[in-house]
Design an enzyme around this catalytic site. Structure first.
Site, PDB file in Angstrom:
ATOM      1  N   SER A  99       0.828  -1.202   0.000  1.00  0.00           N
ATOM      2  CA  SER A  99       0.000   0.000   0.000  1.00  0.00           C
ATOM      3  C   SER A  99       0.861   1.249   0.000  1.00  0.00           C
ATOM      4  O   SER A  99       1.967   1.260   0.552  1.00  0.00           O
ATOM      5  CB  SER A  99      -0.900   0.003   1.241  1.00  0.00           C
ATOM      6  OG  SER A  99      -1.524   1.263   1.417  1.00  0.00           O
ATOM      7  N   TYR A 125      -2.376  -0.210   9.940  1.00  0.00           N
ATOM      8  CA  TYR A 125      -2.554  -0.779   8.606  1.00  0.00           C
ATOM      9  C   TYR A 125      -1.263  -0.658   7.799  1.00  0.00           C
ATOM     10  O   TYR A 125      -0.792  -1.631   7.191  1.00  0.00           O
ATOM     11  CB  TYR A 125      -3.698  -0.062   7.885  1.00  0.00           C
ATOM     12  CG  TYR A 125      -3.832  -0.439   6.424  1.00  0.00           C
ATOM     13  CD1 TYR A 125      -4.258  -1.712   6.057  1.00  0.00           C
ATOM     14  CD2 TYR A 125      -3.525   0.468   5.417  1.00  0.00           C
ATOM     15  CE1 TYR A 125      -4.381  -2.071   4.721  1.00  0.00           C
ATOM     16  CE2 TYR A 125      -3.647   0.116   4.082  1.00  0.00           C
ATOM     17  CZ  TYR A 125      -4.074  -1.140   3.743  1.00  0.00           C
ATOM     18  OH  TYR A 125      -4.179  -1.487   2.408  1.00  0.00           O
TER      19      TYR A 125
END
Length: 343
Positions: A147, A172
């Site tokens: 990501s 995350y």
């Protein structure tokens, strides 16, 4: 090729599965179909590939049972948790995959602030199980979702894969950086080709209901107010889903041959857009003005993302290029159809 695609009830995974099937690959899809967001969207994605929505008795799809698509015999699906190592190992032993693309993960930056355990299970333990299954079943071609959030509070733009990413600002992001480190270890020790894909704000039809485009479109149609964080002073490298999938397919088709066989790519549009311009594009498509509630930057968020895709261009001859207005138009058309506004 016979390819395991995890996360096929998810946004990117569902599109990737369809793309691979269209070109003749054999695909086994895997997803746990959790309730992080509207499961009807997830079942709708599975239906696109001919996977039944629900069993006849009204219960959800059974766990750990392989089912075959009603429309394509090359597509099979299994509902499974990545954390279930025994079930995962059995699946790998029986199916003998040529390649694996791991797109299953607990998504969402803000959700990680309130539900950290979900990220440790799916994103860390689940990814370890993927690596172990590849190792013990001679799968030498693994691609996986990372990501753009790994860049954290980096100030220098555009983000390069050579930048330091040791300071994530959300759990995350930390879980995705951990995946990259784990993959590098397995590439070094066991010769598995691992390619990480740092996705930049993916959008398009069948997108995630918790993402800005979905929320903004819904609010616009219902005449509601949207929350605009950082007072609208945000830049995002919005990347259309078809561009993302094309990049992923090229990565699957080109496993690493370096020593160790490890690589990380940025996949972004290489053209950041102001959040307010993104909202204007939605307004242009719908012919309305959306009421806005301006708020400060949220914890875990970053003010700007911008992908340097030089390696993607040089290695794979590819650069995402769908204009934002075109991509938003396609999303809104899908949204209106899926939620019955065109009826």
């Amino acid at each position: 090729m016979k390819i395991l695609v995890t996360g096929t009830a998810g946004f990117i995974g569902s599109h990737l599965a369809i793309k691979l099937l269209e070109r003749g690959d054999e695909v086994v899809g895997l997803d746990n179909i959790n309730d992080y967001y509207d499961q009807n969207v997830k079942y709708g994605r599975l239906q696109r590939g001919g996977i039944i929505e629900k069993l006849e008795d009204g219960k959800d799809i059974e766990f750990n049972k392989l089912i075959t698509s009603k429309t394509n015999p090359n597509y099979k699906f299994i509902r499974m948790n990545l954390e279930d190592k025994d079930a995962m190992m059995k699946l790998f032993e029986e199916q003998k995959f040529d390649a694996v693309c791991n797109l299953a993960a607990q998504a969402g930056v803000r959700y990680s602030l309130t539900n950290p355990d979900a990220y440790m299970g799916s994103n860390i333990i689940g990814f370890m199980n993927i690596l172990e299954c590849c190792r013990h079943n001679d799968v030498k071609n693994l691609s996986y979702a990372s990501s753009s959030s790994v860049y954290g509070s980096n100030k220098e733009l555009p983000f390069k894969t050579t930048d330091n990413v040791d300071h994530p600002i959300s759990l995350y992001a930390a879980s995705k950086k951990s995946n990259e480190l784990m993959a590098h270890t397995y590439s070094h020790l066991f010769g598995i080709s691992t390619t990480g894909l740092r996705f930049f704000t993916v959008y398009g039809p069948w997108g995630r209901p918790d993402m800005a485009l979905f929320l903004f479109t819904k609010a616009a149609l219902e005449g509601k107010t949207i929350d605009v964080f950082n007072n609208g002073d945000m830049l995002r490298d919005f990347t259309y889903i078809d561009d993302i999938v094309e990049g992923v397919v090229r990565v699957i088709d080109n496993p690493r041959t370096t020593t160790p066989p490890y690589k990380v790519y940025n996949i972004g549009n290489n053209n950041p857009v102001k959040l307010m311009d993104f909202i204007t594009a939605i307004e242009n498509k719908l012919g309305c003005t959306i009421d806005k509630n301006f708020l400060p930057l949220q914890a875990g968020d970053v003010p700007a993302t911008y992908a340097d895709v030089t390696d993607l261009v040089n290695d794979l001859g590819y650069k995402p290029q769908t204009p934002v207005q075109e991509g938003i138009n396609k999303f809104v058309d899908w949204y209106l159809e899926f939620f019955g506004y065109n009826k």
